[in-house]
Design an enzyme around this catalytic site. Sequence first.
Site, short mmCIF file in Angstrom:
data_model
loop_
_atom_site.label_atom_id
_atom_site.label_comp_id
_atom_site.label_asym_id
_atom_site.label_seq_id
_atom_site.Cartn_x
_atom_site.Cartn_y
_atom_site.Cartn_z
N ARG A 80 10.01 20.22 21.87
CA ARG A 80 10.60 19.60 23.06
C ARG A 80 11.13 20.65 24.02
O ARG A 80 11.15 20.45 25.22
CB ARG A 80 11.75 18.67 22.65
CG ARG A 80 11.24 17.35 22.11
CD ARG A 80 12.38 16.41 21.86
NE ARG A 80 13.43 17.10 21.11
CZ ARG A 80 14.59 16.57 20.78
NH1 ARG A 80 14.90 15.36 21.16
NH2 ARG A 80 15.48 17.24 20.08
N LYS A 87 9.79 20.56 2.98
CA LYS A 87 10.76 19.82 2.20
C LYS A 87 12.03 19.62 3.01
O LYS A 87 12.22 20.36 3.97
CB LYS A 87 11.07 20.55 0.90
CG LYS A 87 11.49 22.03 1.11
CD LYS A 87 12.32 22.54 0.00
CE LYS A 87 13.78 22.33 0.24
NZ LYS A 87 14.40 23.22 1.24
N HIS A 136 8.18 26.43 -1.13
CA HIS A 136 7.82 27.85 -1.04
C HIS A 136 8.11 28.62 -2.33
O HIS A 136 7.59 29.71 -2.52
CB HIS A 136 8.46 28.51 0.18
CG HIS A 136 9.89 28.88 0.00
ND1 HIS A 136 10.92 27.99 0.12
CD2 HIS A 136 10.47 30.06 -0.32
CE1 HIS A 136 12.06 28.60 -0.10
NE2 HIS A 136 11.82 29.86 -0.38
N LYS A 171 5.93 32.07 -4.47
CA LYS A 171 6.48 33.38 -4.85
C LYS A 171 5.64 33.96 -5.98
O LYS A 171 5.38 33.29 -6.98
CB LYS A 171 7.94 33.25 -5.32
CG LYS A 171 8.93 32.92 -4.22
CD LYS A 171 10.33 32.84 -4.81
CE LYS A 171 11.33 32.24 -3.83
NZ LYS A 171 11.81 33.17 -2.82
N GLU A 187 22.82 32.07 -3.94
CA GLU A 187 22.73 32.92 -2.75
C GLU A 187 24.12 33.35 -2.32
O GLU A 187 25.09 32.64 -2.55
CB GLU A 187 22.12 32.12 -1.60
CG GLU A 187 20.74 31.62 -1.87
CD GLU A 187 20.30 30.64 -0.79
OE1 GLU A 187 19.80 31.10 0.23
OE2 GLU A 187 20.50 29.43 -0.96
N ASP A 205 18.34 19.96 -1.19
CA ASP A 205 17.84 21.19 -0.57
C ASP A 205 17.19 22.12 -1.60
O ASP A 205 16.22 22.80 -1.28
CB ASP A 205 19.01 21.91 0.11
CG ASP A 205 18.56 23.12 0.92
OD1 ASP A 205 17.56 22.99 1.65
OD2 ASP A 205 19.20 24.19 0.82
N HIS A 248 12.87 23.10 -5.61
CA HIS A 248 12.71 24.46 -6.14
C HIS A 248 13.08 24.58 -7.61
O HIS A 248 12.34 25.12 -8.42
CB HIS A 248 13.57 25.45 -5.35
CG HIS A 248 13.28 25.47 -3.88
ND1 HIS A 248 12.03 25.26 -3.35
CD2 HIS A 248 14.09 25.70 -2.82
CE1 HIS A 248 12.09 25.37 -2.03
NE2 HIS A 248 13.32 25.63 -1.68
N LYS A 277 25.57 28.06 -2.73
CA LYS A 277 25.71 28.91 -1.54
C LYS A 277 27.00 29.70 -1.69
O LYS A 277 27.94 29.25 -2.36
CB LYS A 277 25.81 28.06 -0.28
CG LYS A 277 24.60 27.18 0.00
CD LYS A 277 23.53 27.93 0.75
CE LYS A 277 22.39 27.02 1.17
NZ LYS A 277 21.16 27.78 1.41
C1 BG6 Z 1 15.15 26.84 1.21
C2 BG6 Z 1 16.48 26.16 1.36
O1 BG6 Z 1 14.17 25.93 0.85
O2 BG6 Z 1 15.26 27.86 0.24
C3 BG6 Z 1 17.56 27.16 1.75
O3 BG6 Z 1 16.38 25.15 2.35
C4 BG6 Z 1 17.58 28.32 0.79
O4 BG6 Z 1 18.84 26.53 1.80
C5 BG6 Z 1 16.18 28.88 0.58
O5 BG6 Z 1 18.42 29.30 1.32
C6 BG6 Z 1 16.16 29.92 -0.52
O6 BG6 Z 1 14.89 30.50 -0.57
P1 BG6 Z 1 14.67 32.01 -0.99
O7 BG6 Z 1 13.21 32.19 -0.96
O8 BG6 Z 1 15.40 32.83 0.04
O9 BG6 Z 1 15.28 32.14 -2.34
#
Ligand code: BG6
Length: 493
Positions: free
Chosen positions: A39, A142, A172, A176, A210, A229, A234, A330
């Site tokens: 947009r 996702k 994702h 990896k 993280e 999330d 994951h 987090k």
């Molecule tokens: C994402 C989440 O899918 O994965 C994020 O939405 C997260 O919140 C991230 O920080 C972590 O991915 P990676 O590859 O940095 O471990």
Amino acid sequence: MIIFGASGDLTKRKLMPALYTLYKEKRLPEEFVVLGIGRTAYADDAYREHILKEMDRFITPKERVEGTMMEFISHLCYLTIDPAKAEGYGLLDQRLQELTGEKKSDNLLFYLATPPSLYGVIPLHLKGAGLNRQHTRIIVEKPFGYNLESAQELNKVYASVFEERQVYRIDHFLGKETAQNILAFRFANGIFEPLWNRNYIDYVEITAVENLGIEQRGGFYDGAGALRDMVQNHLIQLVALTAMEPPAAFNADSFRNEVVKVYESLAPLTEEDLNEHIVRGQYTASSTKKGYREEANVAPDSRTETYIAMKIGINNWRWSGVPFYIRTGKQMPTKVTEIVVHFRETPHQMFRSKGGAGKEANRLILRLQPNEGMVLKFGMKVPGPGFDIKQVMMDFSYSELGGLPTGDAYARLIEDCIQGDPTLFTRSDAMEASWRFFDPVLRYWKEHAEAPLYGYPVGTWGPLESEAMMHEHGAEWTNPCKNLTNTDQYCEL
Ligand code: BG6
């Protein structure tokens, strides 16, 4: 390739760097165009300039080759439309005709990098404009759905527009290299598989934490939380890779069938599990950093979890009675993703152990990031008098194989999709099976406003209650570095 959400965070942070890597390494077709949709208004040139500027933040100077970068950027263009509204899709069709020189090119790959609320809308508009063609593919980010019901609804929408072979639900973590290596480690080596079961394994720990907060993503995150999330996708993928049976062959169907079997074997969560085997937390301020509730676009009384730890069981012959402890958070002390497989203790302990914490048994650590590699821990006699045993390590680091390939998970997965290989993408049945397992947690939190949410100060390993959950098993979480705060700074929110 048509990217919806082209002015957003994911596009500049992950997709453009991944496409640039693929281009630089000549892994893209010779003729291609990336058409950004959004947009925010940009002319083609302005969009190219914007991406060029952003690129510097997300690729290293070493990765940037000036001539190649300018060539890559020249393949980008942009169309300003509102993807939520049907009107723009005629313009999209017209623009695609100009770009491809064909009336009905179906060599199209759509990427949905928009807010999740648009995942159900865009496919219907694509269908309305006749853009859901036979060879067209679509990648969807996702979280796919908000709970079981909405995921099922979304699957129905996709099934009404595309065939399943055209839909690529991306996670994702599966892109990896180190996640894929779990399969190689398990199924390309003969010595571990005989031990990989309840007879030899005591419990498994999976950690993906993280040391960052939610950054600019408050609007999205406050409505999602850690379970949606990170865990439903994951973490549970990592459980599947660790727990799955060997697929008959390494192809999309065999591999994804085994993933689904793991999800379907997850022991349904009981009232006791919901009360005692799930710990949710939210980070609170430290002397230097904001707490979650002070972040932009987060409700000041938010009960969204930024940390979750859970005990999971798998009801099958291989894993019956072996708990899988998973956690994510987090603002923890460090960023680390690893799987720790704890083997059973020897039946009789003849020796004294020296300096060991927790149970003294063999441990295998599969580290996905950082310092990608693996470590096997075992006891050795301390030289000298007496018979003291010390845990030592045998380790392998990916850097010994020349390190990981450039470009990250996104490059690998986009390339797989271009080549039509869905192995590392989530199939609709797996998506639903995973939601089916986690749905009771979401419902429980919704129905029990009083269910505890524990505060943990930024930079700590999460609520102390998660330690208590491990103590029940006579164990402790494997924390790669120490807690940074005093215990009296914890509180219930
Ligand atoms: C994402 C989440 O899918 O994965 C994020 O939405 C997260 O919140 C991230 O920080 C972590 O991915 P990676 O590859 O940095 O471990």
